[in-house]
Design a protein around this motif. Structure first.
Motif, PDB file in Angstrom:
ATOM      1  N   VAL A  32     -10.673   0.329   9.786  1.00  0.00           N
ATOM      2  CA  VAL A  32     -10.965  -0.066   8.400  1.00  0.00           C
ATOM      3  C   VAL A  32     -11.643   1.080   7.654  1.00  0.00           C
ATOM      4  O   VAL A  32     -11.273   1.414   6.513  1.00  0.00           O
ATOM      5  CB  VAL A  32     -11.841  -1.333   8.395  1.00  0.00           C
ATOM      6  CG1 VAL A  32     -12.351  -1.622   6.989  1.00  0.00           C
ATOM      7  CG2 VAL A  32     -11.056  -2.524   8.916  1.00  0.00           C
ATOM      8  N   VAL A  33     -12.636   1.715   8.283  1.00  0.00           N
ATOM      9  CA  VAL A  33     -13.356   2.820   7.630  1.00  0.00           C
ATOM     10  C   VAL A  33     -12.422   3.994   7.372  1.00  0.00           C
ATOM     11  O   VAL A  33     -12.430   4.607   6.293  1.00  0.00           O
ATOM     12  CB  VAL A  33     -14.551   3.241   8.506  1.00  0.00           C
ATOM     13  CG1 VAL A  33     -15.215   4.488   7.931  1.00  0.00           C
ATOM     14  CG2 VAL A  33     -15.576   2.122   8.588  1.00  0.00           C
ATOM     15  N   ALA A  34     -11.561   4.320   8.353  1.00  0.00           N
ATOM     16  CA  ALA A  34     -10.613   5.426   8.160  1.00  0.00           C
ATOM     17  C   ALA A  34      -9.628   5.113   7.054  1.00  0.00           C
ATOM     18  O   ALA A  34      -9.273   5.987   6.245  1.00  0.00           O
ATOM     19  CB  ALA A  34      -9.878   5.706   9.479  1.00  0.00           C
ATOM     20  N   ALA A  35      -9.154   3.862   6.975  1.00  0.00           N
ATOM     21  CA  ALA A  35      -8.211   3.494   5.917  1.00  0.00           C
ATOM     22  C   ALA A  35      -8.869   3.540   4.544  1.00  0.00           C
ATOM     23  O   ALA A  35      -8.233   3.942   3.558  1.00  0.00           O
ATOM     24  CB  ALA A  35      -7.648   2.105   6.194  1.00  0.00           C
ATOM     25  N   LEU A  36     -10.139   3.144   4.450  1.00  0.00           N
ATOM     26  CA  LEU A  36     -10.835   3.196   3.158  1.00  0.00           C
ATOM     27  C   LEU A  36     -11.175   4.622   2.747  1.00  0.00           C
ATOM     28  O   LEU A  36     -11.382   4.879   1.556  1.00  0.00           O
ATOM     29  CB  LEU A  36     -12.115   2.368   3.228  1.00  0.00           C
ATOM     30  CG  LEU A  36     -11.929   0.857   3.360  1.00  0.00           C
ATOM     31  CD1 LEU A  36     -13.274   0.173   3.526  1.00  0.00           C
ATOM     32  CD2 LEU A  36     -11.194   0.291   2.156  1.00  0.00           C
TER      33      LEU A  36
END
Length: 707
Positions: free
Chosen positions: A25-29
């Motif tokens: 999730v953090v990498a996608a954001l």
């Protein structure tokens, strides 16, 4: 003290999402189009409103109408909008709707984090679904409006446009998959044009260099170009041959494995020493048994499918359900879905508690396997690079031999290093000799000046000395004596220097020997310990290698067993899901059939006179007929009213306009009267004030005062 990673893992476990999912999730954001620049700690420390804003930003990427600031919107409106959009995206939250709504309103992490993972993991699919939902969502039209022919026509056109949109969108998707991207093609064309211009510039520089250099005047470049082309063809052919060789080696290995397996099977058969006829008969029996089992299984499956088809045909042939019945079924379905979600959660917790023991080893095995694959890939790349470098080196050596034509080859790196070292030593010697030469030249200059000075004092001293030497019979004695004096002086200086140097050298050697003896004496016990440690190290290393081999074999066996267990688990899960789906489907059909059977039983009892549906109607049939008659009468009245309104529409509009104009005139008149009345009252009040203002002077005389 626990580390930051452990704290993050504990936090993630509390909100029901794994570390890998949080990292995803953090990498996608942090990637386009969001580019929020978050860290894992910052993501988990966000407040509920900030988390909802992140969800809203993801929604805005899927549908631009959600691009709003939550601080400018009421929370109830925000939650209603998000719930509606999640329904469009078909998000299954596994909770009661009221509980999910409250959790989303308060921004609870155990609800928002899985939602973000679900959205970001399916972003392209959800973007397509949101785009199509804008055009394919059904417009709910009340049934009583379908009595109007215009509404029916418009609704049919609306459905036709939806089908047309589906066909066009399907064709566009096929074209996008089969055809190339024009922007990508344009970028490639621009890149090729740039490379072409660069090659042209390089060719122009090379031509200019060749034309201006006389060394290349006799070179036939056409012949050289042919040689280069033939060399490139040979290189390509060699690469193809190498690929073919690898394929042949792979096929050879496969054939060897097959041969080994066949040989092992042959050895096994030879050990049993069975008759071929018995083997053939046994195989025939196995085939016959398998055929019988297959037939029985197919018959059972066929019967099951036929039963399902008969049930579905009965459902299709039965009377349509009313809206109340559909609503009841939907409520029952929601209740069953909640029950399924609760049971699934319970099952997952049970699986999680049983899998906690092997989770560490499973993750460790996956990491080791990934590392091994990466190292193998890196090894293959390095071998390929080494092979290419060897080929290039061989080609360059051949070209260099052709260019040199028997002359001396250039020095290698090792030869150049040794040459540079010798050159440095010679440079040091040269500098020392140069310094000595400069000192001798300076001394010669001093002597020459001294000689000139003496000769200037006595010009005939040399002639006198020569005549004196001749008269004494020792011609050249003075020159010889001066030379001997110089040589003796130099020899004495050299002897002194040599003696001092030898003394210093012997002293240094003595000190070094003493130091070495002291160091040896100090290091003797340590050397003994080192030898013992080396022996112990060899034993430990041997034991380590044996243990490592045993560990690798055990790990390989565990990985194989784990893969087999995972396959069995996946198969069992799929079977369980299929059985659960079949069970719920049959249960739903059962509930529907029971409700319809009960309704039919009640209807038959009502028709026989055993009870009434209500005080007004005996049976459901009578109620439906009465409802149909009422609706027909109502429809006729509405059509008459519609016809009347259409006929008098223009007159009514003209009458309404006249009434509006009349109302405007009356308002203007009323305003004028009000203004006149107000002005009159103001004048009267002013006159009364003027005449009634009476003042008394100092002599008590009443006077009438006018302003």
């Amino acid at each position: 003290f626990e580390s930051a990673e452990e704290r993050d893992s504990a936090t993630v476990a509390q909100i029901g999402m794994s570390v890998e999912q949080s990292q995803f999730v953090v990498a996608a954001l942090n990637r386009p189009p969001f580019e929020m620049g978050l860290t894992l700690v910052e993501f988990h420390s966000k407040q509920p409103l900030d988390l909802l804003q992140v969800v809203n930003d993801v929604f805005a990427e899927l549908d631009p109408k959600h691009r709003v600031d939550l601080r400018d919107e009421a929370p109830e409106a925000t939650v209603a909008r998000m719930l509606e959009f999640l329904g469009v995206l078909s998000y299954k939250h596994g909770m009661a709707l009221a509980d999910f709504r409250d959790a989303l309103l308060t921004g609870r992490k155990e609800v928002v984090h899985p939602l973000l993972f679900w959205l970001l993991n399916r972003l392209p699919t959800l973007r397509k679904r949101a785009y199509m939902a804008r055009f394919l969502r059904n417009v709910e039209v009340p049934e009583e409006f379908f009595a109007d022919e215009m509404i029916v026509t418009l609704y049919q056109q609306y459905k036709e446009k939806q089908h047309e949109f589906k066909d066009v969108h399907r064709q566009v998707e096929k074209l996008r998959q089969t055809s190339a991207d024009p922007a990508q093609l344009q970028r490639e064309i621009d890149q090729f044009a740039t490379e072409r211009e660069q090659l042209k510039a390089k060719m122009a520089k090379l031509r200019e260099r060749v034309n201006s250099n006389a060394q290349y005047a006799d070179v036939d470049f056409n012949e050289l170009l042919q040689h280069v082309q033939s060399l490139r063809k040979e290189q390509e052919e060699e690469a193809k041959l190498m690929d073919g060789l690898e394929d042949q080696k792979q096929q050879l290995r496969m054939c060897q494995q097959r041969m080994e397996s066949a040989r092992a099977r042959l050895d096994e058969l030879q050990k049993h020493d069975e008759d071929p006829k018995e083997i053939l008969s046994r195989l025939r029996q196995e085939v016959q048994m398998s055929t019988q089992m297959l037939q029985v299984t197919l018959e059972e499956q066929e019967q099951q499918k036929r039963a399902i088809v008969e049930d579905l045909e009965g459902v299709v042939a039965s009377d349509p359900m009313s809206a109340d019945q559909v609503e009841e079924l939907e409520i029952e379905i929601d209740r069953l879905e909640d029950r399924i979600a609760m049971l699934s959660d319970k099952r997952d917790r049970m699986h999680q508690s049983s899998d906690q023991q092997v989770t560490f080893y499973r993750e460790r095995a996956v990491q080791v396997e990934k590392k091994r694959d990466a190292l193998l890939e890196q090894l293959r790349d390095l071998e390929e690079e080494r092979r290419e470098a060897q080929n290039e080196l061989r080609l360059l050596d051949e070209q260099l031999d052709k260019v040199l034509d028997g002359r001396q080859r250039p020095k290698t790196d090792a030869e150049m290093k040794s040459y540079l070292k010798g050159l440095q030593a010679k440079t040091v010697t040269y500098k020392e000799r140069k310094a000595e030469l400069q000192a001798v030249r300076a001394e010669v200059n001093v002597l020459l000046k001294t000689k000139e000075l003496l000769e200037s004092r006595d010009k005939n001293i040399q002639e006198f000395t020569l005549e004196l030497e001749k008269s004494k019979g020792v011609s050249g004695f003075q020159a010889t004596q001066s030379q001997l004096e110089k040589v003796s002086a130099n020899k004495s200086d050299l002897d002194k220097d040599k003696g001092s140097t030898l003394d210093e050298t012997s002293a240094i050697v003595d000190r070094i020997n003493q130091t070495l003896a002291a160091k040896k004496a100090n290091l003797a016990p340590q050397i003994k310990e080192l030898r013992a440690v080396r022996e112990e190290y060899k034993e430990v290393e041997q034991e380590y290698r044996s243990r490592k081999t045993q560990h690798d074999n055990t790990m390989l066996a565990l990985q194989t067993e784990r893969a087999r267990l995972e396959e069995d688990l996946a198969k069992l899960k799929s079977d369980l899901a299929a059985e659960e789906s079949q069970f719920h489907f049959l249960n739903s059909l059962k509930v529907v059939h029971e409700a319809r059977l009960q309704m039919m039983t009640d209807e038959l009892n009502f028709q026989r006179g055993e009870g009434r549906l209500s005080d007004e109607h005996q049976t459901m049939h009578e109620k439906l007929e009465a409802t149909i008659r009422e609706q027909e009468v109502r429809a006729k009245k509405l059509r008459k009213r519609q016809k009347k309104i259409r006929q008098g529409f223009e007159e009514n509009v003209a009458q309404r306009n006249m009434f509006l104009q009349l109302r405007y005139l009356m308002q203007q008149k009323y305003a004028a009267v009000q203004e006149t009345r107000a002005s009159t009252l103001a004048e009267q009040q002013q006159e009364q004030d003027n005449f009634m203002r009476i003042g008394q002077a100092d002599d008590a005389v009443e006077r009438l005062v006018f302003d």
